[in-house]
Design an enzyme around this catalytic site. Sequence first.
Site, PDB file in Angstrom:
ATOM      1  N   GLY A   1       0.817  -1.218   0.000  1.00 15.06           N
ATOM      2  CA  GLY A   1       0.000   0.000   0.000  1.00 15.06           C
ATOM      3  C   GLY A   1       0.847   1.262   0.000  1.00 15.06           C
TER       4      GLY A   1
ATOM      5  CG  HIS B   1       3.210   0.675  -5.441  1.00 14.77           C
ATOM      6  ND1 HIS B   1       3.328   1.745  -4.596  1.00 14.77           N
ATOM      7  CD2 HIS B   1       3.859  -0.348  -4.833  1.00 14.77           C
ATOM      8  CE1 HIS B   1       4.009   1.386  -3.508  1.00 14.77           C
ATOM      9  NE2 HIS B   1       4.349   0.128  -3.633  1.00 14.77           N
TER      10      HIS B   1
ATOM     11  CG  ASP C   1      11.916  -3.542  -3.141  1.00 12.22           C
ATOM     12  OD1 ASP C   1      12.407  -3.116  -2.098  1.00 12.22           O
ATOM     13  OD2 ASP C   1      10.934  -2.998  -3.694  1.00 12.22           O
TER      14      ASP C   1
ATOM     15  CD  GLN D   1      10.237  -7.760  -2.406  1.00 12.68           C
ATOM     16  OE1 GLN D   1      10.168  -7.570  -1.209  1.00 12.68           O
ATOM     17  NE2 GLN D   1       9.538  -7.043  -3.266  1.00 12.68           N
TER      18      GLN D   1
ATOM     19  CB  SER E   1      10.454   4.467  -1.449  1.00 14.91           C
ATOM     20  OG  SER E   1      10.215   3.876  -0.187  1.00 14.91           O
ATOM     21  CB  SER E   2       5.506   3.367   0.735  1.00 18.70           C
ATOM     22  OG  SER E   2       4.995   2.648  -0.366  1.00 18.70           O
TER      23      SER E   2
HETATM   24  P1  AMP Z   1       6.051  -2.381  -1.631  1.00 22.64           P
HETATM   25  O1  AMP Z   1       4.676  -1.826  -1.511  1.00 22.64           O
HETATM   26  O2  AMP Z   1       7.128  -1.438  -1.239  1.00 22.64           O
HETATM   27  O3  AMP Z   1       6.180  -3.742  -0.984  1.00 22.64           O
HETATM   28  O4  AMP Z   1       6.285  -2.630  -3.176  1.00 22.64           O
HETATM   29  C1  AMP Z   1       5.410  -3.411  -3.945  1.00 22.64           C
HETATM   30  C2  AMP Z   1       6.017  -3.654  -5.283  1.00 22.64           C
HETATM   31  O5  AMP Z   1       6.249  -2.421  -5.937  1.00 22.64           O
HETATM   32  C3  AMP Z   1       7.382  -4.358  -5.187  1.00 22.64           C
HETATM   33  O6  AMP Z   1       7.501  -5.297  -6.250  1.00 22.64           O
HETATM   34  C4  AMP Z   1       8.343  -3.215  -5.356  1.00 22.64           C
HETATM   35  O7  AMP Z   1       9.600  -3.609  -5.877  1.00 22.64           O
HETATM   36  C5  AMP Z   1       7.599  -2.341  -6.349  1.00 22.64           C
HETATM   37  N1  AMP Z   1       8.090  -0.969  -6.275  1.00 22.64           N
HETATM   38  C6  AMP Z   1       8.256  -0.201  -5.179  1.00 22.64           C
HETATM   39  N2  AMP Z   1       8.797   0.988  -5.510  1.00 22.64           N
HETATM   40  C7  AMP Z   1       9.000   0.966  -6.835  1.00 22.64           C
HETATM   41  C8  AMP Z   1       9.553   1.881  -7.783  1.00 22.64           C
HETATM   42  N3  AMP Z   1      10.020   3.066  -7.399  1.00 22.64           N
HETATM   43  N4  AMP Z   1       9.604   1.506  -9.080  1.00 22.64           N
HETATM   44  C9  AMP Z   1       9.147   0.298  -9.478  1.00 22.64           C
HETATM   45  N5  AMP Z   1       8.624  -0.607  -8.642  1.00 22.64           N
HETATM   46  C10 AMP Z   1       8.545  -0.286  -7.347  1.00 22.64           C
END
Ligand code: AMP
Length: 281
Positions: free
Chosen positions: A31, A37, A151, A154, A186-187
């Site tokens: 979220g 995202h 990530d 990951q 980033s969140s």
């Molecule tokens: P998270 O909500 O941070 O767990 O991220 C969910 C998904 O979105 C994961 O696969 C992250 O790698 C991807 N994500 C997060 N930030 C970015 C970004 N700046 N660019 C591309 N994908 C992202």
Amino acid sequence: MNIFNTKLELKAFLAEQKERAKSIGFVPTMGALHQGHLSLVKRAKEKNDLVVVSIFVNPTQFDSNEDLKKYPQTLKNDKELLESVACDVLFVPSVEEIYDNNISSEKFNFDGLEHEMEGKFREGHFDGVGTIVKALLEIVMPNTAYFGKKDFQQLQIVKKLAEKYDLPVKIKGRPIYRENDGLAMSSRNARLTKEHREIAPFIYKTLKKAKKKFGAKNIEELTKWVKKQFKKEPLLELEYFTIADEKTLQTPKKIEAKKKYRAFIAVFAGDIRLIDNVGLK
Ligand code: AMP
């Protein structure tokens, strides 16, 4: 957009869709959604008949309770953003729905990928990631799941998970989305102070400079050079800078022309931990 809070309802809905031979794309998130995202959701939309997004702040992948408690939660806004990109299904389970009364991780062996970089600094993190991603993939059973290269470790671990458990899903990695000044979206960026937000693009600027120097300097020299740059920035504290083989995530002894390498970084801006990476030529 169909919104489900329970596995049972989601599975019943998806079973019906699958009977009509719909291909399903899946984007797991925690979220506090941003354009990074949404880029994954848009890609999943292009490539599949139906897109499922999950929002679940997974307690077992946090190595600090403080970080978990402070993780931004913006569900109303997230729903609007997902509607704007025509997401079909949103799954928002509670912690009990996923873990019952036992909030703990399975232990995984990702052939060593889990011991590099983030694994050295965030104990148990990838067991938590493995636990939740495996659980979600088993619930949704998508044809393809999309992950960001933001990530990167990951992403490689999720690929390994799918391979080891023979999960019938394709795992796709997608490019990093950045703010105009280069800071990787980033969140956690929303929690930066004004001062830290202003200086944070220094991380990507330094990565880009390191990328230019790769080849001319050897890995040790380059690592020293990066450490020196961060010493000059009192508002940022470098946790690690590592150059690694994209497949093994290990630092190579010798650069080989056929292999792909990447520079990875983790930096504290106050108490906010930021990570980023770039591919190297
Ligand atoms: P998270 O909500 O941070 O767990 O991220 C969910 C998904 O979105 C994961 O696969 C992250 O790698 C991807 N994500 C997060 N930030 C970015 C970004 N700046 N660019 C591309 N994908 C992202």
